[in-house]
Design a protein around this motif. Sequence first.
Motif, PDB file in Angstrom:
ATOM      1  N   ILE A 135      39.556  54.656  22.957  1.00 19.92           N
ATOM      2  CA  ILE A 135      40.374  54.292  21.791  1.00 19.92           C
ATOM      3  C   ILE A 135      40.431  52.778  21.634  1.00 19.92           C
ATOM      4  O   ILE A 135      40.200  52.233  20.547  1.00 19.92           O
ATOM      5  CB  ILE A 135      41.804  54.865  21.934  1.00 19.92           C
ATOM      6  CG1 ILE A 135      41.790  56.394  21.804  1.00 19.92           C
ATOM      7  CG2 ILE A 135      42.729  54.257  20.880  1.00 19.92           C
ATOM      8  CD1 ILE A 135      43.130  57.042  22.102  1.00 19.92           C
ATOM      9  N   TRP A 136      40.738  52.079  22.721  1.00 20.98           N
ATOM     10  CA  TRP A 136      40.856  50.626  22.642  1.00 20.98           C
ATOM     11  C   TRP A 136      39.501  49.960  22.408  1.00 20.98           C
ATOM     12  O   TRP A 136      39.429  48.874  21.832  1.00 20.98           O
ATOM     13  CB  TRP A 136      41.532  50.089  23.898  1.00 20.98           C
ATOM     14  CG  TRP A 136      43.032  50.137  23.774  1.00 20.98           C
ATOM     15  CD1 TRP A 136      43.747  50.251  22.624  1.00 20.98           C
ATOM     16  CD2 TRP A 136      43.991  50.064  24.831  1.00 20.98           C
ATOM     17  NE1 TRP A 136      45.099  50.268  22.894  1.00 20.98           N
ATOM     18  CE2 TRP A 136      45.275  50.152  24.238  1.00 20.98           C
ATOM     19  CE3 TRP A 136      43.901  49.941  26.209  1.00 20.98           C
ATOM     20  CZ2 TRP A 136      46.447  50.107  24.989  1.00 20.98           C
ATOM     21  CZ3 TRP A 136      45.066  49.893  26.954  1.00 20.98           C
ATOM     22  CH2 TRP A 136      46.328  49.979  26.349  1.00 20.98           C
ATOM     23  N   GLY A 137      38.430  50.612  22.851  1.00 16.48           N
ATOM     24  CA  GLY A 137      37.099  50.074  22.594  1.00 16.48           C
ATOM     25  C   GLY A 137      36.765  50.010  21.115  1.00 16.48           C
ATOM     26  O   GLY A 137      36.056  49.109  20.653  1.00 16.48           O
ATOM     27  N   THR A 138      37.284  50.953  20.330  1.00 19.69           N
ATOM     28  CA  THR A 138      37.040  50.959  18.885  1.00 19.69           C
ATOM     29  C   THR A 138      37.863  49.897  18.157  1.00 19.69           C
ATOM     30  O   THR A 138      37.525  49.510  17.035  1.00 19.69           O
ATOM     31  CB  THR A 138      37.379  52.325  18.265  1.00 19.69           C
ATOM     32  OG1 THR A 138      38.802  52.555  18.353  1.00 19.69           O
ATOM     33  CG2 THR A 138      36.634  53.449  18.961  1.00 19.69           C
ATOM     34  N   SER A 139      38.942  49.436  18.790  1.00 15.94           N
ATOM     35  CA  SER A 139      39.869  48.528  18.105  1.00 15.94           C
ATOM     36  C   SER A 139      39.211  47.228  17.683  1.00 15.94           C
ATOM     37  O   SER A 139      39.542  46.661  16.632  1.00 15.94           O
ATOM     38  CB  SER A 139      41.072  48.224  19.014  1.00 15.94           C
ATOM     39  OG  SER A 139      41.815  49.393  19.279  1.00 15.94           O
ATOM     40  N   PHE A 140      38.264  46.727  18.487  1.00  8.44           N
ATOM     41  CA  PHE A 140      37.646  45.435  18.190  1.00  8.44           C
ATOM     42  C   PHE A 140      36.814  45.499  16.907  1.00  8.44           C
ATOM     43  O   PHE A 140      36.761  44.532  16.144  1.00  8.44           O
ATOM     44  CB  PHE A 140      36.809  44.976  19.383  1.00  8.44           C
ATOM     45  CG  PHE A 140      37.639  44.780  20.623  1.00  8.44           C
ATOM     46  CD1 PHE A 140      38.318  43.598  20.829  1.00  8.44           C
ATOM     47  CD2 PHE A 140      37.772  45.791  21.560  1.00  8.44           C
ATOM     48  CE1 PHE A 140      39.107  43.415  21.952  1.00  8.44           C
ATOM     49  CE2 PHE A 140      38.556  45.627  22.686  1.00  8.44           C
ATOM     50  CZ  PHE A 140      39.226  44.436  22.887  1.00  8.44           C
ATOM     51  N   SER A 165      43.210  38.789  17.039  1.00  9.99           N
ATOM     52  CA  SER A 165      42.883  38.872  15.617  1.00  9.99           C
ATOM     53  C   SER A 165      42.422  37.521  15.091  1.00  9.99           C
ATOM     54  O   SER A 165      41.471  37.441  14.293  1.00  9.99           O
ATOM     55  CB  SER A 165      44.108  39.359  14.823  1.00  9.99           C
ATOM     56  OG  SER A 165      44.491  40.656  15.251  1.00  9.99           O
ATOM     57  N   TRP A 166      43.077  36.442  15.532  1.00 10.78           N
ATOM     58  CA  TRP A 166      42.641  35.102  15.124  1.00 10.78           C
ATOM     59  C   TRP A 166      41.269  34.794  15.716  1.00 10.78           C
ATOM     60  O   TRP A 166      40.384  34.280  15.034  1.00 10.78           O
ATOM     61  CB  TRP A 166      43.663  34.059  15.591  1.00 10.78           C
ATOM     62  CG  TRP A 166      43.317  32.674  15.128  1.00 10.78           C
ATOM     63  CD1 TRP A 166      43.646  32.098  13.940  1.00 10.78           C
ATOM     64  CD2 TRP A 166      42.536  31.695  15.843  1.00 10.78           C
ATOM     65  NE1 TRP A 166      43.132  30.818  13.860  1.00 10.78           N
ATOM     66  CE2 TRP A 166      42.443  30.546  15.022  1.00 10.78           C
ATOM     67  CE3 TRP A 166      41.914  31.681  17.088  1.00 10.78           C
ATOM     68  CZ2 TRP A 166      41.753  29.402  15.415  1.00 10.78           C
ATOM     69  CZ3 TRP A 166      41.229  30.543  17.483  1.00 10.78           C
ATOM     70  CH2 TRP A 166      41.160  29.422  16.654  1.00 10.78           C
ATOM     71  N   GLY A 167      41.083  35.124  16.992  1.00 12.60           N
ATOM     72  CA  GLY A 167      39.829  34.831  17.667  1.00 12.60           C
ATOM     73  C   GLY A 167      38.637  35.547  17.058  1.00 12.60           C
ATOM     74  O   GLY A 167      37.530  34.995  17.000  1.00 12.60           O
ATOM     75  N   GLU A 168      38.850  36.771  16.569  1.00 10.36           N
ATOM     76  CA  GLU A 168      37.737  37.535  16.004  1.00 10.36           C
ATOM     77  C   GLU A 168      37.279  37.012  14.644  1.00 10.36           C
ATOM     78  O   GLU A 168      36.294  37.504  14.097  1.00 10.36           O
ATOM     79  CB  GLU A 168      38.097  39.025  15.926  1.00 10.36           C
ATOM     80  CG  GLU A 168      37.985  39.730  17.264  1.00 10.36           C
ATOM     81  CD  GLU A 168      37.701  41.215  17.125  1.00 10.36           C
ATOM     82  OE1 GLU A 168      36.834  41.587  16.310  1.00 10.36           O
ATOM     83  OE2 GLU A 168      38.351  42.004  17.836  1.00 10.36           O
ATOM     84  N   GLN A 169      37.967  36.017  14.121  1.00 11.98           N
ATOM     85  CA  GLN A 169      37.434  35.342  12.936  1.00 11.98           C
ATOM     86  C   GLN A 169      36.209  34.508  13.302  1.00 11.98           C
ATOM     87  O   GLN A 169      35.382  34.204  12.446  1.00 11.98           O
ATOM     88  CB  GLN A 169      38.501  34.410  12.338  1.00 11.98           C
ATOM     89  CG  GLN A 169      39.715  35.122  11.780  1.00 11.98           C
ATOM     90  CD  GLN A 169      40.745  34.128  11.273  1.00 11.98           C
ATOM     91  OE1 GLN A 169      40.992  34.035  10.075  1.00 11.98           O
ATOM     92  NE2 GLN A 169      41.349  33.376  12.179  1.00 11.98           N
TER      93      GLN A 169
END
Length: 301
Positions: free
Chosen positions: A15-20, A87-91
């Motif tokens: 589940i957490w793997g899909t979150s990214f 969330s900021w980092g994934e920008q």
Amino acid sequence: MKTKEWTILWVLGLIWGTSFLWIKIAVADVSPLVLVGFRTLFASLGLGAIIYHYRESMPSWKELRKRVPDFLIIAICNISIPWALISWGEQYVDSGIASIINSTMPLFTIIIAPLMIKEEGITISKIAGLITGFIGVILLALPNVQSGWNQGLNGMAACLLSSVFYAFSAVFARKKGTGLPPQLQAFLQLSMGSAIIWIAVFATEGIPALPNHALTWVALLWLGLLGSCIAYILYFYLLHRIGPTRVSTTTYISPLVGVLLGIIFLGEPFHWQSFAGALLILSGIFIVNLKNKKVELEPAD
């Protein structure tokens, strides 16, 4: 661990793997704070419905009142700050890279746990795993380092810092969060975390812009209801059954899922440094969990 606990551990990791992937999709349409705001809001609503259904078996407010400060700390350190950082980092970094960096959480846990939980001793295998894992982090950062300090490194640093907060909150929750149903523990931290994030949203952005695309709403609902509501019920169940160090090994699974989904659905590249860095980090986590009873350092009280 028993078969049931292993099964839940794998489900949680998947589940957490899909979150990214979903974070990467959503942050292209809304700001990081708004993303986390809707994620925590949907999670709180889902958990609120579950709590209401089981209200007869839940502790009274009189019993819960004295636990509020503890769960406020958990909400800040396990929800508000790390989710905003990721969330900021994934920008600026690929979703696969973010999932790999997130897998450093057990390495920080082995540093923090002995300071707060006496049973969580520091062993030679844990020290070796820690060193191995952080060599992997350095290798992961090399492609960005070669071009000087940039937003890619900022994004990686934000994701790495989120792992520190996750590690602290896992240990703190094990120490302070016992004695309550998993659904209630999840609801307390997510509802408080949601309130904190929305205060931050209105303070920094005013009236926030809503998502423009239907897929963004799907991402937010997925992150809220599955990646947070259901996931944290499973997380707190495992946390008090097998401890923070073992439950943090969900990060064996998450980067494999995150990287694969990033390649398939987002067309993200996967360089040899990413592969080698991920391998070293996961090797470090494996070494951490090796039994080492002959040489053990005295844990802090």
